[in-house]
Write a protein that holds these residues in place. Sequence first.
Motif, PDB file in Angstrom:
ATOM      1  N   SER A  11      25.965 -57.167 -22.082  1.00  7.87           N
ATOM      2  CA  SER A  11      26.852 -56.042 -22.377  1.00  7.87           C
ATOM      3  C   SER A  11      26.324 -54.730 -21.815  1.00  7.87           C
ATOM      4  O   SER A  11      27.074 -53.764 -21.723  1.00  7.87           O
ATOM      5  CB  SER A  11      27.079 -55.930 -23.888  1.00  7.87           C
ATOM      6  OG  SER A  11      25.837 -55.786 -24.546  1.00  7.87           O
ATOM      7  N   SER A  12      25.038 -54.679 -21.456  1.00 14.06           N
ATOM      8  CA  SER A  12      24.468 -53.469 -20.862  1.00 14.06           C
ATOM      9  C   SER A  12      23.165 -53.827 -20.151  1.00 14.06           C
ATOM     10  O   SER A  12      22.612 -54.909 -20.349  1.00 14.06           O
ATOM     11  CB  SER A  12      24.198 -52.416 -21.935  1.00 14.06           C
ATOM     12  OG  SER A  12      23.108 -52.816 -22.739  1.00 14.06           O
ATOM     13  N   GLU A  13      22.670 -52.889 -19.359  1.00 12.69           N
ATOM     14  CA  GLU A  13      21.382 -53.105 -18.696  1.00 12.69           C
ATOM     15  C   GLU A  13      20.247 -53.135 -19.708  1.00 12.69           C
ATOM     16  O   GLU A  13      19.255 -53.826 -19.514  1.00 12.69           O
ATOM     17  CB  GLU A  13      21.133 -52.031 -17.627  1.00 12.69           C
ATOM     18  CG  GLU A  13      21.923 -52.261 -16.368  1.00 12.69           C
ATOM     19  CD  GLU A  13      21.672 -53.644 -15.764  1.00 12.69           C
ATOM     20  OE1 GLU A  13      20.500 -54.059 -15.619  1.00 12.69           O
ATOM     21  OE2 GLU A  13      22.661 -54.319 -15.420  1.00 12.69           O
ATOM     22  N   ARG A  16      20.223 -56.633 -20.981  1.00 11.15           N
ATOM     23  CA  ARG A  16      19.686 -57.505 -19.933  1.00 11.15           C
ATOM     24  C   ARG A  16      18.159 -57.420 -19.894  1.00 11.15           C
ATOM     25  O   ARG A  16      17.471 -58.434 -19.872  1.00 11.15           O
ATOM     26  CB  ARG A  16      20.251 -57.134 -18.564  1.00 11.15           C
ATOM     27  CG  ARG A  16      19.677 -57.987 -17.430  1.00 11.15           C
ATOM     28  CD  ARG A  16      20.068 -57.465 -16.053  1.00 11.15           C
ATOM     29  NE  ARG A  16      21.499 -57.366 -15.846  1.00 11.15           N
ATOM     30  CZ  ARG A  16      22.281 -58.364 -15.461  1.00 11.15           C
ATOM     31  NH1 ARG A  16      21.756 -59.557 -15.245  1.00 11.15           N
ATOM     32  NH2 ARG A  16      23.562 -58.191 -15.291  1.00 11.15           N
TER      33      ARG A  16
END
Length: 146
Positions: A11-13, A16
């Motif tokens: 959903s986002s860096e 991740r």
Amino acid sequence: MYRPGPAPPPSSEVVRARFRRQGRRDTAHELAVRRRLHARGVRYRVDVRPWPRPEARPERARGEEDGVLTGCFWHGCPSCGHLPRANRAWWAAKPAAHTARDRRADAVLTGLGWRVLRFWEHEDPDDVADAICAALGRPAPSPPDR
């Protein structure tokens, strides 16, 4: 049996990066338990495959006893496991699939004559080491002199 399939995109860096840092083995908790067992004279092999199938790679302590340290997040701990807000349906299935695989591995190992001990990563390392030593028939360590 339902398998969650490939992971959805993060959903986002930040998410991740967090998941990339997450180790599969040698977590701080695993290392803490291993240090305590080693200090008590318990010897074991790490990441052993007791048969060719990949369902489990337990840490094997001498004496045919095996402890598998189970991650609270990945295996759906009933007391501290939680589901991420993003991709909720996929995350609901993931720990359930891990738990089902764990039960199958328990059955296979038990059928091969092993005794399986599972512990959550939130459990106190001293308590985990005590339980493993008790299963091995080893006396509890003496309290330190004051």
